[in-house]
Design an enzyme around this catalytic site. Sequence first.
Site, mmCIF file in Angstrom:
data_model
loop_
_atom_site.group_PDB
_atom_site.id
_atom_site.type_symbol
_atom_site.label_atom_id
_atom_site.label_comp_id
_atom_site.label_asym_id
_atom_site.label_seq_id
_atom_site.Cartn_x
_atom_site.Cartn_y
_atom_site.Cartn_z
ATOM 1 N N LEU A 203 -1.275 -37.882 8.657
ATOM 2 C CA LEU A 203 -1.114 -37.557 10.143
ATOM 3 C C LEU A 203 -1.639 -38.764 11.356
ATOM 4 C CD1 LEU A 203 -3.335 -34.064 10.092
ATOM 5 C CD2 LEU A 203 -0.428 -34.060 10.078
ATOM 6 N N HIS A 204 -0.626 -39.002 12.220
ATOM 7 C CA HIS A 204 -0.959 -40.068 13.264
ATOM 8 C C HIS A 204 -0.383 -39.314 14.765
ATOM 9 C CE1 HIS A 204 2.392 -41.750 11.647
ATOM 10 N NE2 HIS A 204 2.372 -42.750 12.673
ATOM 11 N N ARG A 205 1.050 -38.850 14.051
ATOM 12 C CA ARG A 205 2.169 -38.484 15.452
ATOM 13 C C ARG A 205 1.062 -37.943 16.661
ATOM 14 N NH1 ARG A 205 6.384 -39.489 13.757
ATOM 15 N NH2 ARG A 205 5.803 -41.506 14.847
ATOM 16 N N ASP A 278 3.895 -36.211 8.934
ATOM 17 C CA ASP A 278 4.271 -36.230 9.898
ATOM 18 C C ASP A 278 4.837 -37.574 10.587
ATOM 19 O OD1 ASP A 278 2.325 -37.642 10.858
ATOM 20 O OD2 ASP A 278 1.657 -36.741 12.366
#
Length: 366
Positions: A203-205, A278
Amino acid sequence: IKICNVVGARPNFMKMTPIVHELERRGFQQTLVHTGQHYDARMSDVFFDELGMPKPDVFLGVGSDSHAKQTAAIMVAFESTCQELRPDLVIVSGDVNSTLAAALVAAKLQIPLAHVEAGLRSFDRAMPEEVNRVVTDRLSDLLFASEESGVTHLRHEGVPEKQIHLVGNCMVDSLVKHRDASLLRSPWKEFNLEPGSYALLTLHRPSNVDEDGPLRAIMATVNRVAERLPVLFPVHPRTRDRLNRGGIVTAPGIRLTDPLPYLTFLGLMARAKCVLTDSGGIQEETTALGVPCLTLRENTERPATISCGTNRLVGNDPAQIEAGIAEILADRWPTGSRPPLWDGRAAVRVVDVIEAWAGKRQAPLL
Ligand code: UD1
């Protein structure tokens, strides 16, 4: 001709390495510039080592900042580099801020520009990457598309046909080359996991992690998933920061770890029961590996991963995520196929086009 390759952030490294190697094999004169957008050893150096990428000739050392400051700092530094090197072609890849910054500099100095992974569109201008993609393509002379949708979008945007080249996916070149070696390491052992019986999460968006609400909701759902299947979660630095600041608690079934090296992550992906992500690139890598992927986004700029591959968009809707997990655990997930030209030879096609282009440029005028 002199070629200048620009990289900056993690997803650039696996796309550019096969091209650098192929240019080298054919004896092109080339320079590798690293902007420094990703500077942590775990986000950068380890990828160079494992992919066999030569050390950068020029390091701009720009680092993290707001979008405008980061992009501007790369532009200022890269302009000097270009004035010194006087390249005949600049190659950029993907959609990160380094891609856009280098593209703007090349265009303003009237240096021909090649974009690897051209034409992808999420049609979501709230994504910083979408802005970077649209502008970079607009400025590029040679546009290398990884999938058919890229060609279609570029045609609709009026890019002349002769500038568009469907070459396949350079990131899959790296995957094909390193897959066996990554499995030989049995990286799941390091985390006490059994092959085929864990989920992998990334997850990093900004849209998922920068606000407390979405991140908290996603983690609450993943906490429930972890009751059915252990979840390994290599945490991106920006996500680590947000988890800490929000005091967000993860269930015992979730194993958090630092960002992982390329070979470790590739091996873990290849033997995961499923991947939740993501990321853009991971949607493609799971398709190439035939591993089920739930994408925690409302849209994708990589539709071939859905039409051919193993990907499904689930947003951050708990019901959709849990339904997807249930189907995967019941082995009711399509194995999919690789999109055309995702065969490990995309970089060869890129360099074929560059060679033909360079040949035409150097032909004497009659
Ligand atoms: C960037 C790309 C994104 C890509 C991602 C892969 C843009 C707009 N975004 O996002 O498309 O999917 O890389 O990882 O270019 N940080 C560190 N160490 C590092 C790098 C970053 O700690 O080596 C931290 C910093 O606190 C920084 C934050 O991560 O503020 C975000 O880094 P940044 O490069 O701005 O964007 P990414 O989220 O990594």
